[in-house]
Design a protein around this motif. Structure first.
Motif, PDB file in Angstrom:
ATOM      1  N   LEU A  53      13.192 -41.395  52.345  1.00 43.99           N
ATOM      2  CA  LEU A  53      12.496 -40.111  52.484  1.00 43.99           C
ATOM      3  C   LEU A  53      11.361 -40.137  53.503  1.00 43.99           C
ATOM      4  CD1 LEU A  53      12.196 -39.190  48.695  1.00 43.99           C
ATOM      5  CD2 LEU A  53      13.859 -38.328  50.352  1.00 43.99           C
ATOM      6  N   LEU A  54      11.007 -41.307  54.010  1.00 44.24           N
ATOM      7  CA  LEU A  54       9.813 -41.463  54.836  1.00 44.24           C
ATOM      8  C   LEU A  54       9.833 -40.602  56.089  1.00 44.24           C
ATOM      9  CD1 LEU A  54       7.124 -42.869  55.292  1.00 44.24           C
ATOM     10  CD2 LEU A  54       8.372 -44.749  56.366  1.00 44.24           C
ATOM     11  N   LEU A  55      10.923 -40.557  56.798  1.00 47.71           N
ATOM     12  CA  LEU A  55      11.003 -39.760  58.021  1.00 47.71           C
ATOM     13  C   LEU A  55      10.722 -38.284  57.733  1.00 47.71           C
ATOM     14  CD1 LEU A  55      11.704 -39.483  61.039  1.00 47.71           C
ATOM     15  CD2 LEU A  55      14.069 -39.175  60.330  1.00 47.71           C
ATOM     16  N   PHE A  56      11.341 -37.760  56.686  1.00 43.84           N
ATOM     17  CA  PHE A  56      11.148 -36.350  56.335  1.00 43.84           C
ATOM     18  C   PHE A  56       9.724 -36.093  55.848  1.00 43.84           C
ATOM     19  CE2 PHE A  56      15.581 -37.520  55.443  1.00 43.84           C
ATOM     20  CZ  PHE A  56      16.202 -36.742  56.416  1.00 43.84           C
ATOM     21  N   LEU A  57       9.186 -37.024  55.093  1.00 41.24           N
ATOM     22  CA  LEU A  57       7.821 -36.886  54.596  1.00 41.24           C
ATOM     23  C   LEU A  57       6.821 -36.895  55.744  1.00 41.24           C
ATOM     24  CD1 LEU A  57       5.928 -36.768  52.132  1.00 41.24           C
ATOM     25  CD2 LEU A  57       5.971 -39.262  52.109  1.00 41.24           C
ATOM     26  N   ALA A  58       6.983 -37.803  56.685  1.00 42.31           N
ATOM     27  CA  ALA A  58       6.067 -37.879  57.826  1.00 42.31           C
ATOM     28  C   ALA A  58       6.143 -36.612  58.675  1.00 42.31           C
ATOM     29  CB  ALA A  58       6.376 -39.113  58.663  1.00 42.31           C
ATOM     30  N   LYS A  59       7.350 -36.134  58.926  1.00 39.86           N
ATOM     31  CA  LYS A  59       7.498 -34.900  59.711  1.00 39.86           C
ATOM     32  C   LYS A  59       6.890 -33.707  58.979  1.00 39.86           C
ATOM     33  CE  LYS A  59      11.444 -35.984  62.572  1.00 39.86           C
ATOM     34  NZ  LYS A  59      11.466 -35.361  63.873  1.00 39.86           N
ATOM     35  N   GLY A  60       7.084 -33.647  57.678  1.00 39.49           N
ATOM     36  CA  GLY A  60       6.511 -32.558  56.898  1.00 39.49           C
ATOM     37  C   GLY A  60       4.994 -32.582  56.883  1.00 39.49           C
ATOM     38  N   LEU A  61       4.428 -33.766  56.745  1.00 33.39           N
ATOM     39  CA  LEU A  61       2.967 -33.875  56.753  1.00 33.39           C
ATOM     40  C   LEU A  61       2.388 -33.562  58.128  1.00 33.39           C
ATOM     41  CD1 LEU A  61       2.424 -37.016  54.497  1.00 33.39           C
ATOM     42  CD2 LEU A  61       1.949 -34.633  53.922  1.00 33.39           C
ATOM     43  N   LYS A  62       3.079 -33.975  59.185  1.00 31.27           N
ATOM     44  CA  LYS A  62       2.632 -33.613  60.541  1.00 31.27           C
ATOM     45  C   LYS A  62       2.696 -32.101  60.732  1.00 31.27           C
ATOM     46  CE  LYS A  62       1.841 -37.380  63.029  1.00 31.27           C
ATOM     47  NZ  LYS A  62       0.662 -37.634  63.806  1.00 31.27           N
ATOM     48  N   ALA A  63       3.744 -31.457  60.190  1.00 33.59           N
ATOM     49  CA  ALA A  63       3.890 -30.006  60.325  1.00 33.59           C
ATOM     50  C   ALA A  63       2.804 -29.254  59.557  1.00 33.59           C
ATOM     51  CB  ALA A  63       5.276 -29.574  59.852  1.00 33.59           C
ATOM     52  N   LEU A  64       2.299 -29.848  58.487  1.00 35.20           N
ATOM     53  CA  LEU A  64       1.217 -29.208  57.734  1.00 35.20           C
ATOM     54  C   LEU A  64      -0.039 -29.048  58.578  1.00 35.20           C
ATOM     55  CD1 LEU A  64       1.203 -30.815  54.172  1.00 35.20           C
ATOM     56  CD2 LEU A  64       1.706 -28.459  54.760  1.00 35.20           C
ATOM     57  N   GLY A  65      -0.282 -29.997  59.431  1.00 39.36           N
ATOM     58  CA  GLY A  65      -1.485 -29.958  60.244  1.00 39.36           C
ATOM     59  C   GLY A  65      -2.647 -30.639  59.530  1.00 39.36           C
ATOM     60  N   ARG A  66      -3.725 -30.787  60.276  1.00 36.87           N
ATOM     61  CA  ARG A  66      -4.883 -31.531  59.796  1.00 36.87           C
ATOM     62  C   ARG A  66      -5.498 -30.924  58.542  1.00 36.87           C
ATOM     63  NH1 ARG A  66     -10.452 -31.910  60.115  1.00 36.87           N
ATOM     64  NH2 ARG A  66     -11.224 -34.019  60.500  1.00 36.87           N
ATOM     65  N   GLU A  67      -5.770 -29.646  58.579  1.00 30.63           N
ATOM     66  CA  GLU A  67      -6.487 -28.986  57.479  1.00 30.63           C
ATOM     67  C   GLU A  67      -5.718 -29.061  56.162  1.00 30.63           C
ATOM     68  OE1 GLU A  67      -7.981 -24.493  56.322  1.00 30.63           O
ATOM     69  OE2 GLU A  67      -7.678 -24.998  58.439  1.00 30.63           O
ATOM     70  N   TYR A  68      -4.443 -28.703  56.195  1.00 29.24           N
ATOM     71  CA  TYR A  68      -3.659 -28.695  54.958  1.00 29.24           C
ATOM     72  C   TYR A  68      -3.297 -30.111  54.478  1.00 29.24           C
ATOM     73  CZ  TYR A  68      -3.238 -23.659  55.265  1.00 29.24           C
ATOM     74  OH  TYR A  68      -3.515 -22.319  55.305  1.00 29.24           O
ATOM     75  N   HIS A  69      -3.130 -31.015  55.417  1.00 28.22           N
ATOM     76  CA  HIS A  69      -2.847 -32.390  55.021  1.00 28.22           C
ATOM     77  C   HIS A  69      -4.059 -33.005  54.318  1.00 28.22           C
ATOM     78  CE1 HIS A  69      -1.091 -36.570  56.298  1.00 28.22           C
ATOM     79  NE2 HIS A  69      -1.418 -36.530  55.041  1.00 28.22           N
ATOM     80  N   LEU A  70      -5.240 -32.799  54.869  1.00 22.87           N
ATOM     81  CA  LEU A  70      -6.449 -33.312  54.217  1.00 22.87           C
ATOM     82  C   LEU A  70      -6.673 -32.637  52.866  1.00 22.87           C
ATOM     83  CD1 LEU A  70      -8.846 -33.679  57.273  1.00 22.87           C
ATOM     84  CD2 LEU A  70      -7.730 -35.498  55.983  1.00 22.87           C
ATOM     85  N   ALA A  71      -6.364 -31.339  52.775  1.00 27.68           N
ATOM     86  CA  ALA A  71      -6.488 -30.645  51.494  1.00 27.68           C
ATOM     87  C   ALA A  71      -5.506 -31.213  50.470  1.00 27.68           C
ATOM     88  CB  ALA A  71      -6.254 -29.147  51.680  1.00 27.68           C
ATOM     89  N   LEU A  72      -4.286 -31.484  50.907  1.00 31.16           N
ATOM     90  CA  LEU A  72      -3.296 -32.097  50.021  1.00 31.16           C
ATOM     91  C   LEU A  72      -3.750 -33.481  49.567  1.00 31.16           C
ATOM     92  CD1 LEU A  72      -0.451 -32.102  48.708  1.00 31.16           C
ATOM     93  CD2 LEU A  72       0.396 -33.064  50.868  1.00 31.16           C
ATOM     94  N   ALA A  73      -4.311 -34.256  50.486  1.00 29.88           N
ATOM     95  CA  ALA A  73      -4.805 -35.590  50.139  1.00 29.88           C
ATOM     96  C   ALA A  73      -5.914 -35.506  49.095  1.00 29.88           C
ATOM     97  CB  ALA A  73      -5.294 -36.314  51.388  1.00 29.88           C
ATOM     98  N   ILE A  74      -6.798 -34.549  49.231  1.00 35.39           N
ATOM     99  CA  ILE A  74      -7.879 -34.375  48.257  1.00 35.39           C
ATOM    100  C   ILE A  74      -7.319 -33.959  46.901  1.00 35.39           C
ATOM    101  CG2 ILE A  74      -9.870 -32.915  47.675  1.00 35.39           C
ATOM    102  CD1 ILE A  74     -10.531 -32.966  50.711  1.00 35.39           C
ATOM    103  N   ILE A  75      -6.341 -33.071  46.915  1.00 38.21           N
ATOM    104  CA  ILE A  75      -5.744 -32.606  45.656  1.00 38.21           C
ATOM    105  C   ILE A  75      -5.037 -33.737  44.929  1.00 38.21           C
ATOM    106  CG2 ILE A  75      -3.914 -31.145  44.700  1.00 38.21           C
ATOM    107  CD1 ILE A  75      -4.731 -29.053  46.856  1.00 38.21           C
ATOM    108  N   VAL A  76      -4.182 -34.505  45.637  1.00 33.08           N
ATOM    109  CA  VAL A  76      -3.477 -35.590  44.945  1.00 33.08           C
ATOM    110  C   VAL A  76      -4.430 -36.697  44.520  1.00 33.08           C
ATOM    111  CG1 VAL A  76      -1.239 -35.125  45.993  1.00 33.08           C
ATOM    112  CG2 VAL A  76      -2.738 -36.793  47.048  1.00 33.08           C
TER     113      VAL A  76
END
Length: 119
Positions: A53-76
């Motif tokens: 799943l790593l390739l899809f996960l990395a592409k999805g996180l890159k597509a989220l962008g900085r703001e949403y990725h950092l928000a997701l990291a804080i939430i998890v």
């Protein structure tokens, strides 16, 4: 990885055949022939699923962008971080979700944050 797991699982099942036949059953013998796909060792199976799943996960996180990725990291981090303080509960799931959790946090740090220093 599959060949190494197969080698060690066959060594261990041989050990059981020689020294401890009471604990050896058909289920363990079947799992020993296909250790990764049968989930003989949870860590190796979870890691293999994560790598798939790593390739899809990395592409999805890159597509989220900085703001949403950092928000997701804080939430998890908040969810599993607070979850680990509750007695009797595991802090990380012992399946591929634990790897995904760590990847979300580490990728957010590596991609979007300045490196921590001792200064």
């Amino acid at each position: 990885m599959e060949r190494e797991l197969l080698f060690w699982s066959l060594i261990l099942v041989t050990f059981y055949l020689v020294f401890d036949r009471a604990d050896l059953g058909m289920k363990l013998m079947a799992k020993s022939v296909m250790p990764l796909s049968m989930g003989l060792w949870w860590y190796a199976t979870a890691y293999a699923v994560f790598l798939a799943l790593l390739l899809f996960l990395a592409k999805g996180l890159k597509a989220l962008g900085r703001e949403y990725h950092l928000a997701l990291a804080i939430i998890v981090l908040a969810i599993w971080g607070l979850h680990s303080f509750i007695p009797g509960l595991q802090s990380l799931p012992d399946n591929f979700l634990g790897f995904i959790y760590v990847f979300i946090l580490i990728s957010a740090y590596k991609w979007y944050m300045k490196s921590f220093t001792t200064k």
